[in-house]
Each structure stands twice: as structure tokens, then as C-alpha cells.
Design a protein around this motif. Structure first.
Motif, PDB file in Angstrom:
ATOM      1  N   ILE A   1      -4.365   2.177 -15.878  1.00 13.33           N
ATOM      2  CA  ILE A   1      -3.126   1.480 -16.252  1.00 13.33           C
ATOM      3  C   ILE A   1      -3.408   0.403 -17.298  1.00 13.33           C
ATOM      4  CG2 ILE A   1      -1.334  -0.068 -15.358  1.00 13.33           C
ATOM      5  CD1 ILE A   1      -1.375   1.615 -12.779  1.00 13.33           C
ATOM      6  N   ALA A   2      -4.529  -0.291 -17.141  1.00 17.33           N
ATOM      7  CA  ALA A   2      -4.887  -1.320 -18.115  1.00 17.33           C
ATOM      8  C   ALA A   2      -5.103  -0.731 -19.504  1.00 17.33           C
ATOM      9  CB  ALA A   2      -6.149  -2.046 -17.650  1.00 17.33           C
ATOM     10  N   ARG A   3      -5.414   0.578 -19.556  1.00 18.82           N
ATOM     11  CA  ARG A   3      -5.640   1.232 -20.848  1.00 18.82           C
ATOM     12  C   ARG A   3      -4.394   1.981 -21.326  1.00 18.82           C
ATOM     13  NH1 ARG A   3     -10.271   0.520 -18.262  1.00 18.82           N
ATOM     14  NH2 ARG A   3     -12.219   0.280 -19.456  1.00 18.82           N
ATOM     15  N   GLY A   4      -3.259   1.704 -20.682  1.00 19.89           N
ATOM     16  CA  GLY A   4      -2.005   2.255 -21.163  1.00 19.89           C
ATOM     17  C   GLY A   4      -1.632   3.607 -20.586  1.00 19.89           C
ATOM     18  N   TRP A   5      -2.257   3.998 -19.473  1.00 21.93           N
ATOM     19  CA  TRP A   5      -1.961   5.283 -18.866  1.00 21.93           C
ATOM     20  C   TRP A   5      -0.867   5.135 -17.800  1.00 21.93           C
ATOM     21  CZ3 TRP A   5      -4.942  10.123 -19.016  1.00 21.93           C
ATOM     22  CH2 TRP A   5      -5.903  10.140 -20.032  1.00 21.93           C
ATOM     23  N   ARG A   6      -0.153   6.253 -17.548  1.00 15.88           N
ATOM     24  CA  ARG A   6       0.702   6.369 -16.374  1.00 15.88           C
ATOM     25  C   ARG A   6      -0.016   7.229 -15.334  1.00 15.88           C
ATOM     26  NH1 ARG A   6       6.368   8.808 -17.459  1.00 15.88           N
ATOM     27  NH2 ARG A   6       5.192  10.181 -18.863  1.00 15.88           N
ATOM     28  N   ILE A   7       0.252   6.957 -14.067  1.00 14.96           N
ATOM     29  CA  ILE A   7      -0.388   7.712 -12.992  1.00 14.96           C
ATOM     30  C   ILE A   7       0.685   8.423 -12.179  1.00 14.96           C
ATOM     31  CG2 ILE A   7      -1.785   7.580 -10.891  1.00 14.96           C
ATOM     32  CD1 ILE A   7      -3.153   5.139 -12.052  1.00 14.96           C
ATOM     33  N   ALA A   8       0.465   9.711 -11.940  1.00 15.02           N
ATOM     34  CA  ALA A   8       1.276  10.486 -11.005  1.00 15.02           C
ATOM     35  C   ALA A   8       0.386  10.864  -9.833  1.00 15.02           C
ATOM     36  CB  ALA A   8       1.836  11.739 -11.680  1.00 15.02           C
ATOM     37  N   SER A   9       0.935  10.790  -8.626  1.00 16.56           N
ATOM     38  CA  SER A   9       0.101  11.022  -7.467  1.00 16.56           C
ATOM     39  C   SER A   9       0.909  11.650  -6.339  1.00 16.56           C
ATOM     40  CB  SER A   9      -0.542   9.708  -7.007  1.00 16.56           C
ATOM     41  OG  SER A   9      -1.528   9.964  -6.047  1.00 16.56           O
ATOM     42  N   THR A  10       0.220  11.946  -5.234  1.00 13.25           N
ATOM     43  CA  THR A  10       0.836  12.621  -4.093  1.00 13.25           C
ATOM     44  C   THR A  10       0.509  11.890  -2.806  1.00 13.25           C
ATOM     45  OG1 THR A  10      -1.113  14.018  -3.751  1.00 13.25           O
ATOM     46  CG2 THR A  10       0.595  14.877  -5.198  1.00 13.25           C
ATOM     47  N   GLY A  11       1.365  12.048  -1.800  1.00 13.23           N
ATOM     48  CA  GLY A  11       1.114  11.662  -0.429  1.00 13.23           C
ATOM     49  C   GLY A  11       0.321  10.401  -0.206  1.00 13.23           C
ATOM     50  N   GLY A  12      -0.801  10.579   0.484  1.00 13.38           N
ATOM     51  CA  GLY A  12      -1.625   9.442   0.886  1.00 13.38           C
ATOM     52  C   GLY A  12      -2.229   8.696  -0.280  1.00 13.38           C
ATOM     53  N   THR A  13      -2.570   9.399  -1.347  1.00 14.43           N
ATOM     54  CA  THR A  13      -3.127   8.719  -2.524  1.00 14.43           C
ATOM     55  C   THR A  13      -2.086   7.801  -3.153  1.00 14.43           C
ATOM     56  OG1 THR A  13      -4.531  10.649  -2.936  1.00 14.43           O
ATOM     57  CG2 THR A  13      -4.288   9.058  -4.726  1.00 14.43           C
ATOM     58  N   ARG A  14      -0.856   8.296  -3.242  1.00 14.89           N
ATOM     59  CA  ARG A  14       0.217   7.466  -3.809  1.00 14.89           C
ATOM     60  C   ARG A  14       0.398   6.195  -2.984  1.00 14.89           C
ATOM     61  NH1 ARG A  14       3.975  11.003  -3.644  1.00 14.89           N
ATOM     62  NH2 ARG A  14       5.109  10.300  -1.807  1.00 14.89           N
ATOM     63  N   LYS A  15       0.371   6.320  -1.652  1.00 17.19           N
ATOM     64  CA  LYS A  15       0.513   5.145  -0.780  1.00 17.19           C
ATOM     65  C   LYS A  15      -0.625   4.164  -1.008  1.00 17.19           C
ATOM     66  CE  LYS A  15       3.000   7.526   2.940  1.00 17.19           C
ATOM     67  NZ  LYS A  15       2.944   7.977   4.358  1.00 17.19           N
ATOM     68  N   THR A  16      -1.845   4.686  -1.123  1.00 14.43           N
ATOM     69  CA  THR A  16      -3.013   3.823  -1.325  1.00 14.43           C
ATOM     70  C   THR A  16      -2.904   3.074  -2.646  1.00 14.43           C
ATOM     71  OG1 THR A  16      -4.438   5.270  -0.009  1.00 14.43           O
ATOM     72  CG2 THR A  16      -5.529   3.800  -1.581  1.00 14.43           C
ATOM     73  N   LEU A  17      -2.533   3.763  -3.697  1.00 14.36           N
ATOM     74  CA  LEU A  17      -2.428   3.125  -5.010  1.00 14.36           C
ATOM     75  C   LEU A  17      -1.308   2.089  -5.036  1.00 14.36           C
ATOM     76  CD1 LEU A  17      -2.956   6.264  -7.280  1.00 14.36           C
ATOM     77  CD2 LEU A  17      -4.582   4.405  -6.890  1.00 14.36           C
ATOM     78  N   ARG A  18      -0.168   2.429  -4.421  1.00 21.37           N
ATOM     79  CA  ARG A  18       0.930   1.459  -4.386  1.00 21.37           C
ATOM     80  C   ARG A  18       0.572   0.261  -3.525  1.00 21.37           C
ATOM     81  NH1 ARG A  18       6.219   5.550  -4.026  1.00 21.37           N
ATOM     82  NH2 ARG A  18       6.286   6.012  -6.284  1.00 21.37           N
ATOM     83  N   ALA A  19      -0.168   0.501  -2.417  1.00 19.63           N
ATOM     84  CA  ALA A  19      -0.612  -0.618  -1.580  1.00 19.63           C
ATOM     85  C   ALA A  19      -1.571  -1.519  -2.351  1.00 19.63           C
ATOM     86  CB  ALA A  19      -1.282  -0.098  -0.309  1.00 19.63           C
ATOM     87  N   GLY A  20      -2.247  -0.943  -3.344  1.00 16.15           N
ATOM     88  CA  GLY A  20      -3.145  -1.723  -4.201  1.00 16.15           C
ATOM     89  C   GLY A  20      -2.433  -2.404  -5.342  1.00 16.15           C
ATOM     90  N   GLY A  21      -1.084  -2.342  -5.334  1.00 18.66           N
ATOM     91  CA  GLY A  21      -0.300  -3.047  -6.347  1.00 18.66           C
ATOM     92  C   GLY A  21      -0.091  -2.280  -7.625  1.00 18.66           C
ATOM     93  N   LEU A  22      -0.307  -0.967  -7.626  1.00 14.81           N
ATOM     94  CA  LEU A  22      -0.180  -0.177  -8.848  1.00 14.81           C
ATOM     95  C   LEU A  22       1.164   0.552  -8.871  1.00 14.81           C
ATOM     96  CD1 LEU A  22      -3.769   1.380  -9.086  1.00 14.81           C
ATOM     97  CD2 LEU A  22      -2.944  -0.840  -9.911  1.00 14.81           C
ATOM     98  N   ASP A  23       1.732   0.644 -10.052  1.00 14.46           N
ATOM     99  CA  ASP A  23       2.990   1.371 -10.259  1.00 14.46           C
ATOM    100  C   ASP A  23       2.649   2.847 -10.471  1.00 14.46           C
ATOM    101  OD1 ASP A  23       5.564   2.110 -10.737  1.00 14.46           O
ATOM    102  OD2 ASP A  23       5.620   1.339 -12.793  1.00 14.46           O
ATOM    103  N   VAL A  24       3.046   3.693  -9.523  1.00 18.44           N
ATOM    104  CA  VAL A  24       2.622   5.088  -9.528  1.00 18.44           C
ATOM    105  C   VAL A  24       3.832   5.990  -9.370  1.00 18.44           C
ATOM    106  CG1 VAL A  24       1.165   6.806  -8.390  1.00 18.44           C
ATOM    107  CG2 VAL A  24       0.429   4.427  -8.480  1.00 18.44           C
TER     108      VAL A  24
END
Length: 530
Positions: A24-47
């Protein structure tokens, strides 16, 4: 042009939040699924959810998430081909430029106690390998990442010029295909063994695969100019040598591992027996083997067979090592020591020897009699191919109920020594001859080009240690092709022989035994170890 998209869907969440933040810091967007999406969002990331890309919800309790044309067209489109790019635009599909996926924990599931086939099937990843293989196929334009250890390398590479990271893209793609191939091999082997219907499967199908996990990179192979590594079966728990824990000493070498394998082969027929057994090996074949009322007695009897060769040996026991055994071992240099366990005092004493490698099963259980690369199968490499054979079962084939072909039958004492000698000769390299008395080897002849040479060598070795051959028994791993070996044994005082039989000259060989008033037992099984 919009921001590049990374599809991130991992079972192993190690480092994934930091990796996502770096993208994200390098200008990317992230698409994710299920548990990974929850983990990334819990880490404060817009996914984004993958369903936001596809316009289709996850289905079948997560079995279908990424198996969608929008996802795979976004991955597989060749950016240098205008028609591919135009088709993406026509269908409103965004290109996906990075795939970070690791797979369901199939191996971990099948090695867990109590895991059934239903649970194993649910841990067979379908979408993950498909995503990785698609990205790896299209690696000139799409990053394929299956190992969390590569996250930092990839982030650093995103800051570099395209021509500077071409080799890394290809390296990662190769790693993906290696990883998914090993994953599929583990599934293949598991399903071939798991047979709920009770039917049988051929151990040697027309095509086969093996999943191998590297245990360690070795300093070198048999010689310093040969690179080497040690692998284990990747589709089950660590067994055999990989199932041993090193309690002390330097890292095992290539030759150490070969010798430990020989030690486990030598003790296998005695595991679970009434007496303690000890095998002393040099260059993967025994120089002494014995049973006794205690490990100390077994060791002393085995050591007496060839004290000179015991220098720099591997020593294996079928029972835990006690302090008195450690004391006995202190008098000679031992490369490796293998036993089901060690008393605390024995360990303290043994650890005084800096160079001895001390090995034991992980849970202090008895040493396994099997544990081959594939259960029940041995594999040996040759130039241009491999040889595969069923692993030998421990030699316990002496049948006291079967009459001996000689006029004289063995005495009770001879039967006991014949049983021991037959079990012991299995681990000796062919042509193999082993002399025994009172549950101990007293002379071993191995690796000779003729059987009579092995007989004479075993006699010479025994006499060199002042051991009396008269009254001993002899075990031969294969039949006697001529009577000369029997004549040589009789001249030294051997009183009974155990061998497979089956020679065209069996009558001549039996007649020689009768001439010398020897007893001879046929087992009907060859123990050749090439």
C-alpha cells in the motif's frame, strides 16, 4: 492507469500485514479473501474483498472464492499483446499484477493424530495452486509469491527497474511450480495409501511422484568436493533418521547419516525383543553386534568382536543408555550414538566428549524398525534413474519346527545362536558371513567378491581378537554356491550354519556339512545387501 492490484490470500499469516502495508505504501491496492482479509483489516489496512472484483460472492463455505474468469483473466492477460489488453478493457476487468498465496495446511493435517480422510480432503487447496500457477505462468508481468520469506525481497524489487528484477521473477515462478508439485505429490501419496474400501494399491504405479522436504544442507557429501543435502518424505510425519532429535555434538555429515541408517537397519530385528541389543557400525556395516541382559553387556560383547574397527564408529542401542554404558563408551572415540533415550547422568557423562553426536527419537520411544522414505519402500539413485524396492522386513525367519537338511540337528544352544546370527547378518554388506556365539558376533566378513573369502575373513577377524571360533555358528546372507565355504568354516571349528539354501549345489553343500558333523538350517529367504 489505476493502481496495480495485488491478490493476497494466505493460510500462513506470517508477515502478511507488514507485506500488505509495504504494498500500500508503494501505491498498490490489495484484494483478499476470508481470513486473510480479516487479518489485513485488523492490521489497519484498506483491503478489497475478491467478491468486489468479481461481483460474485464466495460460495460453498469458501470452497469457491477466486475460481472466476475476472480473477484469472486479470492474472493471465499478457500485457505486451494488445488483444489481451483490449479484451480486459472490453469486459471491465482490472489486471492483477501480484499474487501472494500460500496453501491450505494439508501436510500438517494428515500428520495430526486422529485426522481422517474427510478432514484431509477439506485441506486440499484448489484455488490457491490455480492462482499461483497462473501467476507463475505469466511471471514476466505478474509477481508470484508463495513463501513469506520472500516478502521483503519482493518489496525491495518493486522499487527497482523492470530489467533488474527479471531473474527474480523467474526464480519465484520456478519456486511456485516446485512448491505446487510437492504439494500435489503429498496429496497423491496420501490418497494412494488411504484406502477406506480396504482394497490394495500397487506400490509401483506406471507414474509416481515424491514430495521431499529438505531437512538440512550438508557441508559436503561423501567427499569435500561433492555438494549434498538431506531430504525427508514430505507427505507424512518425520520418521527414521529425520524423526531423531540431536541432543549433543556437531551437525550430522553425509557419511554420518549413512552410518546411522546402517545402525537402524542393524538393530531393527532386535527392537522389541526380550534382550538389549547393541550394534557398532563402521562404513554402514557392523563390526560388532550382540544382545545381552543389559545395554552395557550388549555393548561389551559387541565391542569385543572388533575393537580396532570400533574407533570412529556409530553405536546403536535398542534400550535406553544408562550411566554405566556411558562409562564403557568413554574409552573409545564414537562418531554417533543412537538410542531410545538416555538417563540424565549418562547424558552428562557423554556430553563430556565434545565430538560425539547423540541422537534419540523425539519422544523417547523405541527406535523404529522401519521409517523409509516412502513407507515400506526403499529408493536408491543410479545414473539416469532410481531403483525402487519393497523395504526388507526384519530377519526373524529361523524356524525351529522345520527339520534341518543335515543328519545332525542343531542343539538348543545352537538354535539360539543361529536365530541371533540370522537376524544380525541382515545388516552386513554382501557377500556377508557372520560368526556368533552366546548372542554376540565374534567375526564378520563383509563385501568380499566370493563367499569363501568372506568366511575366511570372518575367521581371521575373530582370531585376531583372540576369540575362539570352535563351537560357534555361522550365518550366510545367501546360499553357498560351492562347498568350499563350508569346508573352511568346519576347519575352524564352526558347528552349525544358517543360510537361505536354493543353490544348484545344495546337495553337495549339505553333504559337506554331514562329513564334518555340522548342523545346517535353510531359511528359504535371501538377505543380500548390495
Amino acid at each position: 492507469m489505476g493502481k496495480p492490484i495485488a491478490l493476497v490470500s494466505v493460510s500462513d499469516k506470517t508477515g502478511v500485514v507488514e507485506f500488505g502495508a509495504g504494498l500500500i505504501a508503494r501505491g498498490w491496492r490489495i484484494a483478499s479473501t476470508g481470513g486473510t482479509r480479516k487479518t489485513l483489516r485488523a492490521g489497519g489496512l484498506d483491503v478489497l474483498g475478491v467478491s468486489e472484483l468479481t461481483g460474485h460472492p464466495e460460495m460453498l463455505e469458501g470452497r469457491v472464492k477466486t475460481l472466476h474468469p475476472t480473477v484469472h483473466a486479470g492474472i493471465l492477460a499478457r500485457r505486451s499483446i494488445d488483444e489481451d489488453v483490449s479484451q480486459l478493457a472490453a469486459h471491465g476487468i482490472a489486471p492483477i499484477d501480484l499474487v501472494a498465496v500460500n496453501l491450505y495446511p494439508f501436510r500438517e493435517t494428515i500428520t495430526r493424530a486422529g485426522a481422517g480422510i474427510g478432514e484431509a480432503l477439506e485441506q486440499i487447496d484448489i484455488g490457491g495452486p490455480t492462482l499461483l500457477r497462473a501467476a507463475a505462468k505469466n511471471h514476466p508481468w505478474v509477481w508470484s509469491v508463495c513463501d513469506p520469506a520472500d516478502y521483503d525481497r519482493v518489496l525491495a524489487a518493486l522499487d527497482a527497474a523492470a530489467d533488474e528484477v527479471r531473474d527474480l521473477r523467474r526464480e519465484l515462478a520456478a519456486g511456485v511450480f516446485r512448491h505446487t508439485a510437492a504439494y500435489d505429490a503429498a496429496i497423491t501419496e496420501y490418497l494412494a495409501q488411504a484406502d477406506p474400501a480396504g482394497g490394495s494399491t500397487c506400490p509401483f504405479p506406471e507414474e509416481t511422484v515424491a514430495s521431499l522436504l529438505r531437512v538440512q544442507t550438508l557441508r559436503y557429501g561423501e567427499n569435500p568436493d561433492q555438494a549434498a543435502a538431506f531430504f525427508r518424505n514430505g507427505s507424512g510425519p518425520a520418521r527414521g533418521i529425520p524423526g531423531l532429535v540431536q541432543l549433543h555434538g556437531k551437525e550430522l555429515s553425509f557419511n554420518n547419516i549413512l552410518d546411522v541408517d546402517g545402525a537402524l537397519t542393524a538393530t531393527a530385528p532386535f527392537v522389541g525383543g526380550k534382550a538389549a541389543a547393541c550394534a557398532i557400525l563402521k562404513h554402514s556395516t557392523p563390526c560388532g553386534l550382540a544382545v545381552g541382559s543389559s545395554p552395557r553387556e550388549a555393548y561389551e560383547k559387541a565391542f569385543a568382536c572388533d575393537p580396532v574397527s570400533a574407533f570412529g564408529s556409530v553405536v546403536a542401542f535398542t534400550e535406553p543408555v544408562t550411566e554405566d554404558v556411558a562409562e564403557a563408551l568413554s574409552g573409545t572415540f564414537v562418531e554417533c550414538l543412537v538410542a531410545p533415550g538416555y538417563s540424565e547422568r549418562a547424558l552428562r557423562r557423554l556430553r563430556e566428549k565434545q565430538n560425539v553426536r547423540i541422537l534419540a527419537p523425539e519422544r523417547g520411544a523405541a527406535l523404529e524398525a522401519s521409517g523409509h522414505l516412502w513407507d515400506g519402500v526403499e529408493i536408491r539413485g543410479v545414473r539416469g534413474g532410481v531403483l525402487v524396492q519393497a523395504a526388507p522386513r526384519p530377519a526373524r525367519d529361523v524356524n525351529r519346527e522345520a527339520p534341518a537338511p543335515t543328519e545332525r540337528q542343531p542343539t538348543d544352544a545352537e538354535w539360539a545362536d543361529l536365530e541371533f546370527a540370522w537376524s544380525a547378518v541382515q545388516s552386513v554388506k554382501s557377500n556377508a558371513i557372520l560368526l556368533a556365539r552366546d548372542g554376540a558376533s565374534i567375526g564378520i566378513g563383509a563385501g568380499q567378491m566370493s563367499r569363501v573369502d568372506s568366511v575366511e575373513l570372518s575367521i581371521r577377524k575373530a582370531r585376531a581378537q583372540g576369540l575362539d571360533v570352535a563351537g560357534s555358528v555361522l550365518a550366510s546372507d545367501a546360499f553357498f554356491p560351492f562347498r568350499d565355504g563350508v569346508d573352511a568354516a568346519a576347519a575352524a571349528g564352526v558347528r552349525a550354519i544358517v543360510q537361505p539354501g536354493g543353490s544348484r549345489r545344495d546337495e553337495e553343500v549339505v553333504a559337506a556339512a554331514n562329513e564334518h558333523d555340522m548342523a545346517m538350517v535353510f531359511t528359504g529367504r535371501r538377505l543380500f545387501r548390495h
